[in-house]
Design an enzyme around this catalytic site. Structure first.
Site, PDB file in Angstrom:
ATOM      1  N   THR A 148       0.866  -1.187   0.000  1.00  0.00           N
ATOM      2  CA  THR A 148       0.000   0.000   0.000  1.00  0.00           C
ATOM      3  C   THR A 148       0.900   1.234   0.000  1.00  0.00           C
ATOM      4  O   THR A 148       1.335   1.671  -1.040  1.00  0.00           O
ATOM      5  CB  THR A 148      -0.960  -0.009   1.208  1.00  0.00           C
ATOM      6  OG1 THR A 148      -0.215  -0.266   2.419  1.00  0.00           O
ATOM      7  CG2 THR A 148      -2.026  -1.089   1.051  1.00  0.00           C
ATOM      8  N   LYS A 170       3.880  -6.888   4.011  1.00  0.00           N
ATOM      9  CA  LYS A 170       3.627  -5.493   3.679  1.00  0.00           C
ATOM     10  C   LYS A 170       3.365  -4.741   4.971  1.00  0.00           C
ATOM     11  O   LYS A 170       2.884  -5.297   5.964  1.00  0.00           O
ATOM     12  CB  LYS A 170       2.454  -5.328   2.713  1.00  0.00           C
ATOM     13  CG  LYS A 170       1.079  -5.686   3.240  1.00  0.00           C
ATOM     14  CD  LYS A 170       0.397  -4.695   4.159  1.00  0.00           C
ATOM     15  CE  LYS A 170       0.369  -3.309   3.583  1.00  0.00           C
ATOM     16  NZ  LYS A 170      -0.292  -2.360   4.575  1.00  0.00           N
ATOM     17  N   THR A 181       0.881  -3.342  11.805  1.00  0.00           N
ATOM     18  CA  THR A 181      -0.138  -3.343  10.758  1.00  0.00           C
ATOM     19  C   THR A 181       0.452  -3.950   9.524  1.00  0.00           C
ATOM     20  O   THR A 181       1.223  -3.331   8.838  1.00  0.00           O
ATOM     21  CB  THR A 181      -0.655  -1.958  10.429  1.00  0.00           C
ATOM     22  OG1 THR A 181      -1.716  -2.110   9.522  1.00  0.00           O
ATOM     23  CG2 THR A 181       0.340  -1.068   9.814  1.00  0.00           C
ATOM     24  N   GLU A 261       6.486   4.923   7.434  1.00  0.00           N
ATOM     25  CA  GLU A 261       6.084   6.172   6.783  1.00  0.00           C
ATOM     26  C   GLU A 261       6.806   7.379   7.370  1.00  0.00           C
ATOM     27  O   GLU A 261       6.696   7.683   8.552  1.00  0.00           O
ATOM     28  CB  GLU A 261       4.571   6.355   6.927  1.00  0.00           C
ATOM     29  CG  GLU A 261       3.767   5.318   6.169  1.00  0.00           C
ATOM     30  CD  GLU A 261       2.302   5.318   6.533  1.00  0.00           C
ATOM     31  OE1 GLU A 261       1.528   4.696   5.787  1.00  0.00           O
ATOM     32  OE2 GLU A 261       1.920   5.921   7.557  1.00  0.00           O
ATOM     33  N   ASN A 380       0.157  11.008   6.859  1.00  0.00           N
ATOM     34  CA  ASN A 380      -1.052  10.466   7.492  1.00  0.00           C
ATOM     35  C   ASN A 380      -2.173  11.501   7.627  1.00  0.00           C
ATOM     36  O   ASN A 380      -3.295  11.131   7.941  1.00  0.00           O
ATOM     37  CB  ASN A 380      -0.683   9.873   8.855  1.00  0.00           C
ATOM     38  CG  ASN A 380       0.008   8.547   8.689  1.00  0.00           C
ATOM     39  OD1 ASN A 380      -0.618   7.519   8.457  1.00  0.00           O
ATOM     40  ND2 ASN A 380       1.340   8.544   8.789  1.00  0.00           N
ATOM     41  N   SER A 385      -7.132  11.057   1.120  1.00  0.00           N
ATOM     42  CA  SER A 385      -7.453  11.991   0.026  1.00  0.00           C
ATOM     43  C   SER A 385      -6.634  11.677  -1.225  1.00  0.00           C
ATOM     44  O   SER A 385      -5.806  10.795  -1.233  1.00  0.00           O
ATOM     45  CB  SER A 385      -7.185  13.402   0.468  1.00  0.00           C
ATOM     46  OG  SER A 385      -5.846  13.575   0.840  1.00  0.00           O
TER      47      SER A 385
END
Length: 385
Positions: A148, A170, A181, A261, A380, A385
């Site tokens: 992702t 992932k 996660t 991230e 995040n 969006s």
């Protein structure tokens, strides 16, 4: 070849249109071996996605013939429609593979709360296409299809004495226990029973994925599946297999940490001389989840006072005025007071180590985390969006 490195496995990854980028988003891993044993561990979040609810039921008999995974939609909090989508995915795979839907696990990852007829149609079509293109060379495509916000696929292979373990994962955000996660598929051609696979998997995840605490946020979709084909015909020594599986899981966990991230530092928090392993984990996790500490590391500031403040909130047994803290090899705190000058600590490298000596017992544990950066907040803030 990742998950297809062991004998008896085929995989595929295809683009079904779930991602706006047109990149692969549906993966299938199939066990073609003489054994169909399997085990799985799941998120401990009470809010569980529909694929988790399905897979928790399906794994009860210890039989796993296939795993279907999609990115581009978590299928979580999508009601009865979402659970039916998962059910139909397993049924479609079972129909095409000539097996039972109850022997097919399903995994999803992506945005929570989205899912409609178009999503369902794409997942089902992608499942059919992936099964039609299964091969022993398809592991890399499958690893790409489950990504992702990941910037790179995560894979690992361990060669034992006549047997092999392969894995793909992932995950790049919401990395906290309850497994982090992530979606993980592990495969092996060793000869194991389902009960043995379950025991080894739980032991391996306990000291790898469960020690990854990047941002303190627990996912709704975490699943780690171990599939056993038995195609090598070799029964490994239990200790050797557990060591190997732990090595693969740790490798994947560290790869998840490195791709977190927005992170600019990968931080290993090692707690030593604790009264118990639980105490060591609690202390390490308290630092890993402390935003002031994480922000200091982002600013290359060896602020050891924030470490002591964080561990002082725990129930672990230790004297806070006897603790030593080292950062990147420099002991900046000794017996709860200043030691070497902060200027001696170089925090510019991405790899960062923090050593906390509780001076209480013989137990230890390492927690893996990242710093808190502007990029993490930005990424995040605009995820949906």
């Amino acid at each position: 070849m990742t998950v297809t490195a062991p004998q008896g496995f085929e995989a595929a990854g295809v683009a079904a249109g779930l991602k706006s980028t047109g990149k692969p988003d549906v993966a299938v891993v199939v066990n073609r071996g003489p054994l169909k044993a399997g085990a799985a561990v799941f998120t401990s979040n009470r809010a569980k996605a529909n694929p988790i609810l399905w897979s928790q039921q399906a794994i009860r008999d210890g039989v796993v013939e296939a795993v279907v995974l999609n990115s581009g939609g978590a299928n979580c909090f999508t009601g009865a429609f979402g659970f039916q989508t998962t059910h139909e995915t397993a049924e479609k795979a079972a129909e095409l593979l000539g097996t039972s839907a109850g022997d097919v696990l399903v995994c999803s990852t992506g945005l929570i709360g989205t899912g409609d007829e178009v999503f369902r149609a794409k997942v089902l079509a992608g499942t059919a296409e992936a099964i039609a293109t299964l091969s022993t060379e398809g592991g890399d495509d499958a690893a790409h299809a489950i990504m992702t916000t990941d910037s790179v696929p995560k894979t690992s292979v361990y060669q034992g004495e006549g047997w092999t373990i392969g894995g793909m994962a992932k995950g790049a955000g919401m990395l906290a226990p309850g497994l982090a996660t992530m979606l993980v598929v592990l495969t092996t051609d060793a000869v194991l029973t389902a009960a043995e696979a379950d025991g080894h998997l739980r032991a391996a995840t306990r000291v790898s994925f469960d020690r990854l605490d990047s941002d303190g946020c627990m996912s709704t979709n975490d699943q780690v599946t171990l599939m056993v084909s038995g195609a090598s015909g070799v029964t490994p020594e239990p200790e050797a297999f557990r060591f190997a599986l732990t090595e693969v899981c740790t490798s994947l966990a560290v790869q998840l940490q490195a791709d977190a991230e927005g992170a600019s530092h990968d931080i290993a928090i090692q707690v030593v001389h604790a009264a118990s392993e639980d105490d060591a984990v609690e202390v390490g996790r308290s630092v890993a989840r402390n935003n002031l500490f994480k922000a200091a590391i982002f600013g290359n500031d060896p602020n050891w006072g924030r470490v002591l403040a964080a561990i002082g909130t725990t129930q672990a047994a230790f004297d806070p005025y006897a603790v030593d803290v080292s950062m990147n090899g420099v002991r900046v705190c000794s017996n709860g007071g200043p030691d070497r000058p902060r200027e001696e600590v170089d925090l510019t490298p991405r790899s960062t180590s923090v050593l906390i000596d509780l001076k209480t017992g013989d137990a230890s544990a390492t927690i893996y985390t990242n710093d808190l950066t502007h990029d993490y907040v930005h990424e995040n803030s605009a995820y949906a969006s």
